[in-house]
Motif scaffolding. Structure first.
Motif, short mmCIF file in Angstrom:
data_model
loop_
_atom_site.label_atom_id
_atom_site.label_comp_id
_atom_site.label_asym_id
_atom_site.label_seq_id
_atom_site.Cartn_x
_atom_site.Cartn_y
_atom_site.Cartn_z
N ALA A 184 -57.56 104.36 -33.03
CA ALA A 184 -56.17 103.52 -33.71
C ALA A 184 -56.95 101.93 -33.45
N GLU A 185 -57.69 101.38 -32.39
CA GLU A 185 -58.35 100.56 -32.71
C GLU A 185 -59.04 100.03 -34.12
N GLU A 236 -58.96 98.35 -38.07
CA GLU A 236 -59.21 97.57 -38.97
C GLU A 236 -59.35 97.70 -41.11
N ASN A 237 -58.82 98.65 -40.99
CA ASN A 237 -58.17 99.10 -41.89
C ASN A 237 -57.36 98.72 -43.30
N PRO A 238 -56.95 98.33 -43.97
CA PRO A 238 -56.04 97.48 -44.47
C PRO A 238 -54.32 98.27 -44.86
N SER A 239 -55.02 99.72 -45.12
CA SER A 239 -54.06 100.24 -45.48
C SER A 239 -53.34 100.68 -44.08
N VAL A 289 -48.56 99.18 -39.48
CA VAL A 289 -48.91 100.33 -39.22
C VAL A 289 -49.42 100.47 -36.74
N LEU A 290 -50.69 100.40 -37.09
CA LEU A 290 -50.90 100.28 -35.50
C LEU A 290 -50.92 99.06 -35.04
N ASP A 291 -49.58 98.54 -34.58
CA ASP A 291 -49.37 97.59 -33.87
C ASP A 291 -50.45 97.36 -31.86
#
Length: 370
Positions: free
Chosen positions: A196-197, A201-204, A208-210
């Protein structure tokens, strides 16, 4: 409900053969309070009176067989939550599906293997105790909560305490039930966090992944296979390839896990992000990106992100781990197999993230080696 004022849980053995009652008493007397009944009708009466933590129930009995006893127990509000393990001779013709649909949790064949039946009883009694905790029926827990706060379920810290009790009890049960996976739960929990971390790094996915969401994934991941508690040992621990019928039963662990966690969520009285995430992972981590997975046949982004991450983490760990039905793959071979599933079994973006940190994941696998 389990009586925490007593030092021992209570077992009820229902069997029409006196020798079998004696055998079970001798086997369990040191660890449990053992009650016996030599007929179905008597067993129902004793169950209503003593409220046991588990019932060992013979199937083949005169006048009222085990299936009918189980049916009546499960329709009785006083006894419906007591787990039932069927006892059956190997020569008897049994209908496992019928028994499981009635609410039985397991089968044990006679003549019994003492260590196996002890292990199964221990597992299901522990699950019953955890279930009672979740339902808030335990007086000792209620008194402790009342001592610390006058507003039990209104206080956020108390909700977290109850959640953590349930969580660690359920995770412990999952590990105990399937010992061969060893540290599988710890490894997959770490894999999903690292994946997930990297995916963030993928802008998409950056929005979402805070940190909070990744933390929920990490905390929920150990419950991904909690539903395996409901799979019979003859399937879960089979040394060899499952038949199509057995595999159909195995696949139900996703639904069993989902329903167990959903029940816990209902008991809490309000939605919890942690339990919502745990439900998604347990229910959907065997869905395929192309829609050919189970149990719902979801495809693409219709599969929750948490479950898509767990799918890669779970398969990678299964590949590099030895199982009763296969040897361990090398890390390199496992990476190639994950890559071959890109866009079919797995989310392409997650596979890309996986490839970038594959060596880091392998180091995790060595750190938590069986």
């Amino acid at each position: 409900m389990y009586d925490f004022s007593s030092s021992k849980p209570t077992l009820l053995v229902i069997d029409d053969i006196p020798e079998n009652l004696t055998l079970m008493y001798q086997l369990f007397k040191d660890d449990y309070k053992v009650k016996g009944a030599n007929s179905g009708a008597r067993g129902i009466a004793v169950a209503e009176s003593v409220n046991p933590d588990l019932i060992l129930l013979d199937i083949m009995m005169p006048e009222m067989d085990g299936y009918e006893v189980c049916r009546r127990l499960k329709h009785n509000p006083v006894t419906r939550d007591v787990p039932v393990i069927f006892l059956t001779a190997k020569v008897d013709r049994i209908d496992e599906q019928k028994g499981l649909e009635m609410g039985a949790v397991d089968y044990v064949t006679k003549p019994i293997n003492p260590e196996i039946v002890k292990a199964r009883v221990k597992t299901h009694v522990a699950l019953k105790i955890a279930s009672d905790l979740l339902k808030g029926k335990n007086e000792a827990l209620e008194k402790e909560v009342e001592r610390r706060t006058s507003e039990i379920l209104r206080q956020r810290e108390e909700l977290h305490a109850i959640q953590d009790v349930a969580f660690y009890a359920m995770v412990s049960l999952a590990e105990t039930r399937d010992n061969e996976t060893g540290n599988h739960i710890r490894r997959t929990q770490t894999y999903i966090k690292l994946l997930a971390e990297k995916l963030r790094e993928n802008p998409s996915y950056s929005a979402v992944l805070d940190d909070n969401t990744i933390g929920l994934f990490y905390k929920s991941a150990p419950l991904h296979d909690i539903g395996k508690i409901g799979i019979p040992d003859n399937i879960l621990l089979k040394k060899g390839k499952l038949t199509p019928e057995e595999f159909d039963v195995m696949k139900t662990h996703t639904t069993i896990g989902f329903e167990a966690i959903e029940n816990a969520e209902k008991i809490s009285g309000q939605p919890m992000k942690f339990l919502k995430c745990a439900k998604e992972i347990a229910y959907s981590h065997h869905e395929y990106w192309d829609g050919s997975g189970y149990p719902q046949g979801l495809a693409g982004n219709n599969i929750p992100l948490s479950a898509r991450l767990m799918a890669v983490a779970d398969v990678y760990d299964a590949l590099i781990s030895k199982r009763v039905y296969k040897p361990a793959f090398t890390h390199q071979d496992a990476v190639q197999l994950i890559l071959s599933g890109k866009g079919t079994q797995f989310d392409p973006d997650i596979v890309d993230a996986f490839i970038e940190i594959a060596d880091e994941l392998y180091e995790v696998s060595l750190r938590y080696n069986n």
